[in-house]
Design a protein around this motif. Sequence first.
Motif, PDB file in Angstrom:
ATOM      1  N   ASP A 113      20.814 -33.111   5.374  1.00 28.77           N
ATOM      2  CA  ASP A 113      21.888 -32.527   4.566  1.00 28.77           C
ATOM      3  C   ASP A 113      23.060 -32.209   5.490  1.00 28.77           C
ATOM      4  O   ASP A 113      23.203 -31.078   5.962  1.00 28.77           O
ATOM      5  N   PRO A 114      23.934 -33.186   5.755  1.00 26.91           N
ATOM      6  CA  PRO A 114      25.034 -32.968   6.709  1.00 26.91           C
ATOM      7  C   PRO A 114      25.959 -31.822   6.326  1.00 26.91           C
ATOM      8  O   PRO A 114      26.464 -31.110   7.203  1.00 26.91           O
ATOM      9  N   LEU A 115      26.195 -31.621   5.028  1.00 29.42           N
ATOM     10  CA  LEU A 115      27.084 -30.533   4.610  1.00 29.42           C
ATOM     11  C   LEU A 115      26.470 -29.181   4.938  1.00 29.42           C
ATOM     12  O   LEU A 115      27.129 -28.307   5.517  1.00 29.42           O
ATOM     13  N   ARG A 116      25.224 -28.970   4.575  1.00 27.24           N
ATOM     14  CA  ARG A 116      24.576 -27.694   4.877  1.00 27.24           C
ATOM     15  C   ARG A 116      24.521 -27.453   6.376  1.00 27.24           C
ATOM     16  O   ARG A 116      24.787 -26.333   6.852  1.00 27.24           O
ATOM     17  N   TYR A 117      24.206 -28.498   7.145  1.00 29.34           N
ATOM     18  CA  TYR A 117      24.135 -28.370   8.603  1.00 29.34           C
ATOM     19  C   TYR A 117      25.501 -27.984   9.166  1.00 29.34           C
ATOM     20  O   TYR A 117      25.611 -27.127  10.057  1.00 29.34           O
ATOM     21  N   ALA A 118      26.569 -28.587   8.632  1.00 31.65           N
ATOM     22  CA  ALA A 118      27.911 -28.278   9.105  1.00 31.65           C
ATOM     23  C   ALA A 118      28.281 -26.835   8.774  1.00 31.65           C
ATOM     24  O   ALA A 118      28.872 -26.123   9.601  1.00 31.65           O
ATOM     25  N   VAL A 119      27.944 -26.377   7.579  1.00 32.61           N
ATOM     26  CA  VAL A 119      28.244 -24.992   7.203  1.00 32.61           C
ATOM     27  C   VAL A 119      27.478 -24.028   8.102  1.00 32.61           C
ATOM     28  O   VAL A 119      28.021 -23.019   8.564  1.00 32.61           O
ATOM     29  N   LEU A 120      26.226 -24.310   8.370  1.00 34.29           N
ATOM     30  CA  LEU A 120      25.440 -23.456   9.257  1.00 34.29           C
ATOM     31  C   LEU A 120      26.031 -23.415  10.661  1.00 34.29           C
ATOM     32  O   LEU A 120      26.079 -22.357  11.300  1.00 34.29           O
ATOM     33  N   ALA A 121      26.497 -24.565  11.147  1.00 33.04           N
ATOM     34  CA  ALA A 121      27.104 -24.600  12.478  1.00 33.04           C
ATOM     35  C   ALA A 121      28.370 -23.755  12.521  1.00 33.04           C
ATOM     36  O   ALA A 121      28.603 -22.995  13.479  1.00 33.04           O
ATOM     37  N   VAL A 122      29.208 -23.872  11.492  1.00 36.58           N
ATOM     38  CA  VAL A 122      30.429 -23.069  11.435  1.00 36.58           C
ATOM     39  C   VAL A 122      30.086 -21.588  11.340  1.00 36.58           C
ATOM     40  O   VAL A 122      30.745 -20.739  11.959  1.00 36.58           O
ATOM     41  N   LEU A 123      29.052 -21.254  10.590  1.00 37.78           N
ATOM     42  CA  LEU A 123      28.663 -19.856  10.446  1.00 37.78           C
ATOM     43  C   LEU A 123      28.358 -19.225  11.803  1.00 37.78           C
ATOM     44  O   LEU A 123      28.716 -18.063  12.041  1.00 37.78           O
TER      45      LEU A 123
END
Length: 214
Positions: A113-123
């Motif tokens: 899930d690239p979107l979820r992974y990206a959001v987690l990284a930004v968090l």
Amino acid sequence: MSLHAVIPQYWSETIPEPLPPSPFELIANPGPTRARYINRHPRTFRHSRIPLPFISRLLGWTPPDTPSAAFYRLYELLVLDINIQFRNELEYFCTSHPDWSVSSIPDPADFGDPLRYAVLAVLTQLMCDAFNRRIALGLPRDAPPIIQDFDEVQARPKVFEQPPDWAPRVKPLEDKVFLPNGKGEVFREDDEENICKRFKSMNIIAQMAHIHFI
């Protein structure tokens, strides 16, 4: 060794926390998540979501909280733009668990899930922004709730937080994604006043979250 001494190790070392829903799954069905957090006592949700072993259920044992569980709560609150609870959980992570360094948050390895992974990284970056602002002002993460000697607290070495090693390795999304805020509003990518630059760097257009607290 007692059962209560063994089980926390089971949580922290053996089984990873289950991943939260993907952003658009949360947005499409926000009710259960909102019900979990809004107007609920924190003890009802500040714990691991790893299923309890049978013996623990028999004993009525409550699972401990973990850095990953707290991190995923922050993700859910961020995506759904639940501001007050989001800041409360930021403060809880920062001040109630100063031993939980942001850099030690385990890699979700969310390659499906690239979107979820990206959001987690930004968090992780937003967490560092929030915590480091306090640290720069002379409020270390282990500062007491009531400060009697502010000069002593300010004189402590300033230990700033860093994102975990995995976060910078998460790649920006190939296609731009627009995440609505809690009111369903979608912002233009040129709306520099309102959108989050850290999200934009990952090809995600989202409103800047309210991350700072005292």
